[in-house]
Design an enzyme around this catalytic site. Structure first.
Site, PDB file in Angstrom:
ATOM      1  N   GLU A  15      55.605  35.554  15.628  1.00 55.14           N
ATOM      2  CA  GLU A  15      54.729  36.473  16.759  1.00 55.14           C
ATOM      3  C   GLU A  15      55.285  35.698  18.088  1.00 55.14           C
ATOM      4  OE1 GLU A  15      53.711  39.134  16.830  1.00 55.14           O
ATOM      5  OE2 GLU A  15      53.757  38.929  19.099  1.00 55.14           O
ATOM      6  N   THR A  38      56.547  43.379  19.525  1.00 57.57           N
ATOM      7  CA  THR A  38      56.766  43.184  18.580  1.00 57.57           C
ATOM      8  C   THR A  38      57.847  45.154  17.428  1.00 57.57           C
ATOM      9  OG1 THR A  38      54.922  42.496  17.540  1.00 57.57           O
ATOM     10  CG2 THR A  38      56.086  43.381  15.851  1.00 57.57           C
ATOM     11  N   HIS A  50      48.870  35.395  18.067  1.00 59.85           N
ATOM     12  CA  HIS A  50      49.285  36.433  18.846  1.00 59.85           C
ATOM     13  C   HIS A  50      49.045  36.514  20.095  1.00 59.85           C
ATOM     14  CE1 HIS A  50      49.253  40.373  20.587  1.00 59.85           C
ATOM     15  NE2 HIS A  50      50.157  40.679  19.749  1.00 59.85           N
ATOM     16  N   HIS A  94      59.420  37.850  20.675  1.00 63.79           N
ATOM     17  CA  HIS A  94      59.601  37.976  22.507  1.00 63.79           C
ATOM     18  C   HIS A  94      58.862  36.975  22.571  1.00 63.79           C
ATOM     19  CE1 HIS A  94      55.397  39.398  21.725  1.00 63.79           C
ATOM     20  NE2 HIS A  94      55.681  40.573  20.835  1.00 63.79           N
TER      21      HIS A  94
HETATM   22  C1  GP9 Z   1      50.737  43.931  15.216  1.00 66.34           C
HETATM   23  C2  GP9 Z   1      51.134  43.174  15.776  1.00 66.34           C
HETATM   24  C3  GP9 Z   1      51.745  42.942  17.490  1.00 66.34           C
HETATM   25  O1  GP9 Z   1      50.609  44.422  13.610  1.00 66.34           O
HETATM   26  O2  GP9 Z   1      52.531  43.311  15.122  1.00 66.34           O
HETATM   27  O3  GP9 Z   1      52.302  43.545  17.907  1.00 66.34           O
HETATM   28  P1  GP9 Z   1      53.045  43.303  19.159  1.00 66.34           P
HETATM   29  O4  GP9 Z   1      51.647  43.575  19.843  1.00 66.34           O
HETATM   30  O5  GP9 Z   1      53.389  41.341  19.455  1.00 66.34           O
HETATM   31  O6  GP9 Z   1      54.102  43.512  19.248  1.00 66.34           O
HETATM   32 MN    MN Z   2      54.692  40.641  19.119  1.00 67.04          MN
END
Ligand code: GP9
Ligand code: MN
Length: 650
Positions: free
Chosen positions: A260, A304, A420, A480
């Site tokens: 992430e 994501t 995140h 990303h």
């Molecule tokens: C949530 C996680 C975040 O389940 O995968 O997604 P993102 O905000 O990075 O698109």
């Molecule tokens: Mn993500």
């Protein structure tokens, strides 16, 4: 008769000043918001002028609907419309702070996601935001105050229609000027910033609604002939596997680790003389790990989910919204389904709600056998939780038991969440200091990256202990950017250099590691993107891909074209970067000379054509008309993750 006329006149005199005041307030608020809250790259007097006038047409148009209401209902309806438009504007401001983009209709259907975002949204809201609603409060006080005398009369429809016509005339004049400056503004539509800059926030919302409705009707209109063009293209674009790698991981288990928000700049980066990601850095040197240092994310609004969508399908995410949300019921020939025919059992591990990004639906269409979501992680305490689910260390720890339930060979994906935005973490869990730029998102970013790095190390150790490591291929990829270009000022301090357009594009690099026991590793400088992962992985597993509709090519193939197209039509390649309608030399960071433009244009057209074809496939659900040889189609109705979770619990 005479009396009615008199009344209309009075009404006109009393309501009009109130109405015009509202129009001017909304116009000014929108103008100032567009100017200060969004990065629209306004260039030159004409664009400045358009930015200034564009909210006027819409403010006048929408508020003039109140003129059709009779009596004092005019006031209430105006207030309602005004409030709705203010909420639309403000929602976009908040959304933009994180995504550097505007809300689209498909993202509105992600209410579950917005709900789950919780804390992140709160960090995006500032106390001064109350200013966005001062005018709404003022108007409400007027409308509901007894002292403010409201006119009970009504407008003749003729008057109301003339105001609407005037509003439309202003808007069309605006559109004509915009088209003059930027031809094909509405037809290209790659970049939502353009639409807002030229036509304003509210016209953008109309444009987006029309486009979204068009997209859903595309499926209905599509027929089997439409798939031929995409199929012909992907066949001709196919890159032969490299014999040195084809089948090098045949029969092995596959583990994807979704890193992430990891960006390549973190690799080997030292903060105050200390490595941020020591474990990942050590893998760069590992003898069985290939590390790609020119690998780019190609995600757009779906973040994501776009990354996942590409790696499972080698199809591009959509230009707006997320295909996960709007195209969850399409027919796919995704990795888990391809490997099912080779005897693989597949599973996703993710310590968040199953519905986030509509995963619980689309995974069925991909043919995932199991989806271990938050419900599968039972032994949790408050301290084990991050914003988006289970923190990486307890997540990997508990996933180990779940993995044991799977027969081999398996194809699995682990989606981490600790690193995140906004990168909050309990300070007791950190082992590195924060950054010192003064920008909290950037400063915190290092601490959660270190935590994730330690969690990955723990996962590798677990795999070793369970004896699976020798027979498991591990693919790790950054999904990303974690730091959007809104933070480039702080990033200049982090990188000790100016962030030019070329540097900004280089910041879109995300790490890619492919670890295959027994296969020689090393650092690979090939340019590639997430779209290329599926054919790369399939070829390593010894699975042919030429019959599939894939828009990427094997990164290890000698025929791999080093052209990485971004979702907005920009691209990067070793010699040319095409960014925002300018071609750059990535070495010097300067625009290309005239004589180098031919290749640059050709790449541009090819990239745009690929995006167009991929969108045809996804929007038209074209894979329902085509089944590759040897592929068994998936029936989503055969999958029910919930029932399994219940069964297992019993
Ligand atoms: C949530 C996680 C975040 O389940 O995968 O997604 P993102 O905000 O990075 O698109
Ligand atoms: Mn993500």
């Amino acid at each position: 008769m005479k009396k009615i006329n008199m009344m209309s006149k009075e009404t006109f005199n009393k309501y009009m000043p109130f109405f015009l005041l509202a129009v001017v307030m909304l116009w000014m608020k929108t103008y100032v918001s567009q100017k200060t809250q969004f990065k629209l790259d306004v260039d030159g007097v004409l664009q400045e002028l358009l930015l200034f006038i564009n909210p006027l047409g819409s403010a006048l148009l929408f508020l003039s609907l109140s003129l059709f209401f009779k009596g004092t209902r005019k006031y209430i309806s105006l207030l309602a419309i005004y409030t709705l438009m203010s909420v639309l504007l403000y929602s976009n401001v908040v959304y933009y702070r994180f995504f550097s983009d505007f809300i689209t209709l498909p993202t509105l259907f992600q209410t579950q996601n917005f709900g789950d975002l919780g804390g992140s949204v709160l960090t995006l809201i500032q106390p001064t935001d109350a200013l966005f609603f001062v005018d709404v409060v003022f108007l409400s006080l007027l409308v509901f105050s007894k002292k403010f005398k409201k006119d009970p009369g009504s407008f003749k429809n003729k008057v109301a229609v003339s105001v609407v016509t005037a509003a439309l005339a202003i808007s069309f004049f605006n559109l004509a000027m915009a088209e003059g400056d930027r031809p094909q503004l509405l037809t290209r539509g790659f970049d939502r910033n353009y639409i807002v800059k030229y036509l304003g926030m509210y016209n953008y919302a109309i444009y987006d609604t029309v486009e979204s409705l068009k997209s859903s009707s595309q499926r209905v209109m599509a027929d089997s002939d439409d798939s031929t063009e995409a199929l012909n293209y992907t066949k001709s674009n196919y890159a032969e596997p490299n014999k040195a790698y084809f089948g090098a991981a045949e029969g092995m288990n596959v583990v994807y680790l979704h890193l992430e928000s990891f960006q390549t700049f973190l690799m080997n980066y030292e903060l105050n003389g200390e490595e941020v990601t020591p474990f990942l850095n050590s893998l760069i040197e590992d003898e069985n790990t290939m590390y790609f240092d020119n690998f780019f994310h190609q995600t757009a609004q779906g973040k994501t989910s776009d990354a996942e969508f590409m790696l499972e399908n080698s199809l591009f995410g959509l230009p707006k919204g997320s295909a996960y949300i709007t195209k969850g019921k399409n027919t796919y020939q995704a990795a888990p389904a391809i490997l099912k025919d080779k005897g693989y059992e597949s599973a996703v591990f993710h310590g968040n709600n199953a519905t986030f990004w509509n995963r619980s639906e689309i995974y069925k269409s991909f043919g995932y056998d199991h989806f271990f979501d938050i419900e599968s992680y039972t032994n949790l305490e408050e301290k084990d939780m991050a914003e988006y689910g289970v923190l990486d260390k307890p997540f990997f720890e508990q996933s180990a038991d779940l993995l044991e339930t799977l027969p081999e060979p398996f194809y699995t994906k682990y989606i981490t969440v600790a690193h995140h935005f906004p990168y909050h973490i309990d300070q007791e869990l950190t082992t590195i200091e924060k950054g010192t730029t003064g920008d909290p998102s950037v400063d915190n970013y290092f601490q959660t990256a270190r935590y994730a790095d330690e969690a990955i190390e723990q996962f590798f150790a677990e795999l070793e202990q369970s004896g699976l490591a020798d027979n498991t291929m591990i693919v790790m990829y950054g999904d990303h950017y974690g730091i959007s270009d809104n933070h480039n000022q702080a990033m200049e301090q982090v990188l000790s250099k100016e962030i030019t357009p070329v540097e900004n594009a280089k910041l879109q690099r995300v790490p890619l590691f492919i670890h295959v026991p027994g296969l020689e590793g090393g650092i690979n400088h090939t340019y590639g993107g997430q779209i290329d992962l599926l054919p790369t992985v399939m070829h390593l597993l010894g699975v042919e891909t030429q019959d599939y509709v894939h828009f990427g090519t094997d990164l290890l193939s000698k025929e791999h074209e080093e052209l990485v197209t971004f979702r907005n039509g920009d691209y990067v390649s070793p010699e040319i970067y095409a960014l925002n309608d300018t071609f750059y030399d990535p070495e010097t960071g300067l625009p290309l000379e005239e004589d180098q433009l031919e290749q640059a244009e050709e790449f541009k057209q090819r990239g745009e054509y690929e995006l167009y074809l991929s969108d045809q496939v996804v929007n038209g659900d074209l894979l329902r008309f085509y089944t590759p040889e040897g592929f068994t189609p998936i029936n989503p109705a055969d999958y029910n993750y919930q029932a399994k979770a219940v069964e297992e619990a019993e």
